[in-house]
Design an enzyme around this catalytic site. Structure first.
Site, PDB file in Angstrom:
ATOM      1  N   GLU A   1     -66.449 -28.177-103.789  1.00 32.64           N
ATOM      2  CA  GLU A   1     -66.199 -27.069-104.722  1.00 32.64           C
ATOM      3  C   GLU A   1     -65.415 -27.556-105.941  1.00 32.64           C
ATOM      4  O   GLU A   1     -65.658 -27.105-107.070  1.00 32.64           O
ATOM      5  CB  GLU A   1     -65.424 -25.956-104.010  1.00 32.64           C
ATOM      6  CG  GLU A   1     -66.154 -25.337-102.827  1.00 32.64           C
ATOM      7  CD  GLU A   1     -67.512 -24.788-103.213  1.00 32.64           C
ATOM      8  OE1 GLU A   1     -67.602 -24.107-104.256  1.00 32.64           O
ATOM      9  OE2 GLU A   1     -68.489 -25.040-102.479  1.00 32.64           O
TER      10      GLU A   1
ATOM     11  N   TRP B   1     -67.860 -29.243-108.189  1.00 36.69           N
ATOM     12  CA  TRP B   1     -68.645 -28.247-108.928  1.00 36.69           C
ATOM     13  C   TRP B   1     -67.896 -27.835-110.201  1.00 36.69           C
ATOM     14  O   TRP B   1     -68.482 -27.694-111.279  1.00 36.69           O
ATOM     15  CB  TRP B   1     -68.897 -27.009-108.065  1.00 36.69           C
ATOM     16  CG  TRP B   1     -70.191 -27.000-107.324  1.00 36.69           C
ATOM     17  CD1 TRP B   1     -70.377 -27.145-105.988  1.00 36.69           C
ATOM     18  CD2 TRP B   1     -71.514 -26.805-107.880  1.00 36.69           C
ATOM     19  NE1 TRP B   1     -71.719 -27.058-105.673  1.00 36.69           N
ATOM     20  CE2 TRP B   1     -72.432 -26.859-106.803  1.00 36.69           C
ATOM     21  CE3 TRP B   1     -72.006 -26.606-109.175  1.00 36.69           C
ATOM     22  CZ2 TRP B   1     -73.806 -26.711-106.997  1.00 36.69           C
ATOM     23  CZ3 TRP B   1     -73.368 -26.460-109.364  1.00 36.69           C
ATOM     24  CH2 TRP B   1     -74.254 -26.508-108.281  1.00 36.69           C
TER      25      TRP B   1
ATOM     26  N   TRP C   1     -85.435 -10.011-121.550  1.00 35.85           N
ATOM     27  CA  TRP C   1     -84.932  -9.245-120.414  1.00 35.85           C
ATOM     28  C   TRP C   1     -85.195  -7.755-120.642  1.00 35.85           C
ATOM     29  O   TRP C   1     -84.958  -7.246-121.743  1.00 35.85           O
ATOM     30  CB  TRP C   1     -83.428  -9.470-120.252  1.00 35.85           C
ATOM     31  CG  TRP C   1     -83.074 -10.859-119.796  1.00 35.85           C
ATOM     32  CD1 TRP C   1     -82.776 -11.921-120.584  1.00 35.85           C
ATOM     33  CD2 TRP C   1     -83.006 -11.322-118.447  1.00 35.85           C
ATOM     34  NE1 TRP C   1     -82.518 -13.031-119.825  1.00 35.85           N
ATOM     35  CE2 TRP C   1     -82.645 -12.695-118.492  1.00 35.85           C
ATOM     36  CE3 TRP C   1     -83.207 -10.725-117.202  1.00 35.85           C
ATOM     37  CZ2 TRP C   1     -82.484 -13.461-117.343  1.00 35.85           C
ATOM     38  CZ3 TRP C   1     -83.045 -11.492-116.062  1.00 35.85           C
ATOM     39  CH2 TRP C   1     -82.685 -12.837-116.132  1.00 35.85           C
TER      40      TRP C   1
ATOM     41  N   ASN D   1     -66.517 -16.202-103.640  1.00 40.49           N
ATOM     42  CA  ASN D   1     -67.608 -16.939-104.280  1.00 40.49           C
ATOM     43  C   ASN D   1     -68.974 -16.586-103.711  1.00 40.49           C
ATOM     44  O   ASN D   1     -69.962 -16.489-104.458  1.00 40.49           O
ATOM     45  CB  ASN D   1     -67.373 -18.449-104.148  1.00 40.49           C
ATOM     46  CG  ASN D   1     -68.360 -19.251-104.965  1.00 40.49           C
ATOM     47  OD1 ASN D   1     -68.448 -19.097-106.184  1.00 40.49           O
ATOM     48  ND2 ASN D   1     -69.143 -20.100-104.308  1.00 40.49           N
TER      49      ASN D   1
ATOM     50  N   TRP E   1     -78.486 -11.895-117.613  1.00 36.61           N
ATOM     51  CA  TRP E   1     -77.321 -12.506-116.974  1.00 36.61           C
ATOM     52  C   TRP E   1     -76.078 -12.453-117.856  1.00 36.61           C
ATOM     53  O   TRP E   1     -74.947 -12.462-117.358  1.00 36.61           O
ATOM     54  CB  TRP E   1     -77.612 -13.965-116.580  1.00 36.61           C
ATOM     55  CG  TRP E   1     -77.963 -14.891-117.720  1.00 36.61           C
ATOM     56  CD1 TRP E   1     -79.206 -15.199-118.173  1.00 36.61           C
ATOM     57  CD2 TRP E   1     -77.051 -15.619-118.544  1.00 36.61           C
ATOM     58  NE1 TRP E   1     -79.134 -16.078-119.219  1.00 36.61           N
ATOM     59  CE2 TRP E   1     -77.822 -16.367-119.474  1.00 36.61           C
ATOM     60  CE3 TRP E   1     -75.658 -15.732-118.587  1.00 36.61           C
ATOM     61  CZ2 TRP E   1     -77.248 -17.187-120.439  1.00 36.61           C
ATOM     62  CZ3 TRP E   1     -75.082 -16.558-119.554  1.00 36.61           C
ATOM     63  CH2 TRP E   1     -75.876 -17.269-120.464  1.00 36.61           C
TER      64      TRP E   1
ATOM     65  N   TRP F   1     -73.560 -17.931-113.430  1.00 33.32           N
ATOM     66  CA  TRP F   1     -74.516 -16.876-113.767  1.00 33.32           C
ATOM     67  C   TRP F   1     -75.890 -17.444-114.136  1.00 33.32           C
ATOM     68  O   TRP F   1     -76.918 -16.872-113.757  1.00 33.32           O
ATOM     69  CB  TRP F   1     -73.965 -16.007-114.900  1.00 33.32           C
ATOM     70  CG  TRP F   1     -73.121 -14.908-114.342  1.00 33.32           C
ATOM     71  CD1 TRP F   1     -71.767 -14.900-114.184  1.00 33.32           C
ATOM     72  CD2 TRP F   1     -73.590 -13.662-113.810  1.00 33.32           C
ATOM     73  NE1 TRP F   1     -71.366 -13.736-113.585  1.00 33.32           N
ATOM     74  CE2 TRP F   1     -72.453 -12.949-113.350  1.00 33.32           C
ATOM     75  CE3 TRP F   1     -74.836 -13.069-113.680  1.00 33.32           C
ATOM     76  CZ2 TRP F   1     -72.541 -11.681-112.771  1.00 33.32           C
ATOM     77  CZ3 TRP F   1     -74.941 -11.814-113.109  1.00 33.32           C
ATOM     78  CH2 TRP F   1     -73.816 -11.128-112.661  1.00 33.32           C
TER      79      TRP F   1
END
Length: 464
Positions: free
Chosen positions: A269, A272, A301, A336, A354, A377
């Site tokens: 993590e 990341w 969208w 998360n 998003w 996202w």
């Protein structure tokens, strides 16, 4: 030559190269300039601003112990901040400014303008390995996480990282008013989160001693307190990622050796976080709400504002989604796993842009961070840096059954479902109807199968 330490998002003594270098040049003054108009434009959450204000009050005491006087100037935006900084320097015969660099594009542009008018010395303190130092064989930034992770690990094992600024200054234990500073900005109380000094002395050691070894097993369970809770401190620079890594290595010396070992999961993590920051550095257009994948640049969208409103008001009829939104609004934080579930649901099942979800998160998260939030996202929407294409769609029902098996998390944030039996808690509408309680909780706003098929067809029709 007179030196000034300029505080941005680095409310700490530990691993603070700008502060150390400023002290080496005889620095006696520090400055913090609030920018509420810029914070609003960047969707900074009120709870995060309160969190920063509390840490600034603590930091002032630590700076005073180092012989540095803090001046807090109440500004509005970056343009005025530049002038206020330069005016302060002129008034106090300051010729050199020391600061830790910031990653976002507006902050970079601001610093360029400052550097054109006064000597500005910038240092990197928000990552473990310098941004731009982890590249593929072609010298380019990785566009997928796993190869970046492998290269990052290899670099750390071969060369380590700069630890010269770790532990140079010791904190002093003094009484102070956490609420000394307030800014012209909406405030949401952050006092449920202790200050970083306490987090380092108590929270992190407790996590490593009691939860780290089982992190892989329980990290996806929002009904359990199985995570470290350090993300807010990393987001505002109150705790150094290098310090966290050092504490992890002290606890688990072999953590770098086996990526499949359970103990590696938490380090994963942290990597990341590194990935998204390196990514934002390499592709600054991500700061401009641009899709990472070029094929999505023409993606239209649908205008589903009504569905977005239901989602953002926890009225979707899917308990795990609604409970997650309630958690975010009530606490300023979201687990998360839930972030992935609600983001996938918004972008795939509801086909909402998003960017709306990203902004909503930033407006409420105490750990709001552009690099991670944007990366997460876009990962959920299928527009970002990921080996998986757009057809990965989380099923909120099966996710709920798997990660909140007894419905404890749902009941905590949706007390109206407190008496719903566990076998019905993940989709309670039929049970509520049968017991005459249909008005207790809304119907599901979409049929999952139909919405999934619609999303797949829409993506196919819009993409080249």
């Amino acid at each position: 030559m007179s030196a000034l330490y300029w505080i941005r998002k680095d409310f700490r003594l530990d691993d603070n190269p700008a502060l150390i270098q400023a002290l080496s040049q005889g620095c006696k003054q520090a400055i913090f300039i609030s920018t509420p108009h810029t914070w609003q434009r960047h969707n900074i959450a009120p709870v995060q601003v309160d969190f920063m204000a509390r840490h600034l009050a603590w930091f002032e005491q630590q700076l005073n112990a180092q012989g540095i006087e803090l001046t807090v100037i109440y500004g509005s935006d970056f343009n005025i901040q530049i002038e206020q900084l330069l005016n302060f320097c002129s008034e106090h015969q300051i010729t050199r400014v020391f600061a830790n660099s910031q990653l976002e594009i507006d902050e970079i542009d601001r610093d360029k303008q400052v550097a054109a008018r006064i000597e500005l010395n910038l240092f990197e303190s928000d990552v473990m390995l310098p941004k731009g130092s982890v590249r593929n064989k072609q010298g380019e930034m990785f566009k997928v996480y796993t190869p970046f992770k492998k290269a990052w690990l290899q670099a750390v094992k071969q060369s380590g990282f700069d630890q010269s600024y770790l532990g140079n200054l010791a904190a002093v234990d003094v009484e102070f008013d956490e609420h000394k500073f307030s800014f012209d900005y909406p405030i949401v109380e952050s006092s449920k989160w202790p200050l970083a000094d306490t987090a380092l002395r108590q929270v992190l050691p407790r996590f490593l001693a009691e939860k780290h070894d089982d992190y892989e097993l329980y990290r996806d369970r929002p009904d359990l307190k199985a995570t470290s809770g350090l993300s807010p401190y990393l987001a505002i620079g109150a705790i150094s990622p290098k310090r966290v890594f050092i504490e992890l290595i002290n606890h688990a010396p072999n953590v770098l050796e086996d990526m499949k070992a359970p103990q590696f999961s938490w380090l994963n993590e942290l990597i990341w976080r590194e990935f998204y920051r390196h990514l934002l550095d390499a592709f600054p257009n991500l700061s401009k709400n641009k899709d990472f994948q070029e094929k999505f640049h023409g993606f239209r969208w649908p205008d589903h504002q009504a569905k977005f409103e239901l989602w953002s008001n926890a009225q979707t009829g899917f308990p795990i989604v609604d409970a997650a939104i309630k958690q975010l609004k009530q606490t300023g934080w979201m687990h998360n796993r839930l972030r992935m579930i609600v983001a996938s649901f918004l972008t795939k099942h509801l086909l909402v842009d998003w960017r709306k979800g990203e902004a909503f998160f930033m407006q409420h998260l105490i750990d709001g961070d552009l690099a991670a939030n944007n990366g997460g996202w876009q990962w959920a929407a299928g527009t970002g840096c990921d080996a998986q294409p757009y057809f990965r769609i989380f099923n909120p029902l099966t996710q709920s059954e798997k990660f909140d098996p007894n419905g404890d998390f749902i009941r905590k944030y949706l007390p109206e479902l407190e008496n719903v039996p566990t076998k019905h808690i993940h989709a309670p509408q039929a049970y509520l109807a049968a017991t005459g309680q249909s008005d207790v909780y809304p119907d599901a706003i979409v049929d999952l199968k139909e919405a999934r098929n619609q999303a797949l067809e829409y993506y196919k029709s819009e993409l080249p």
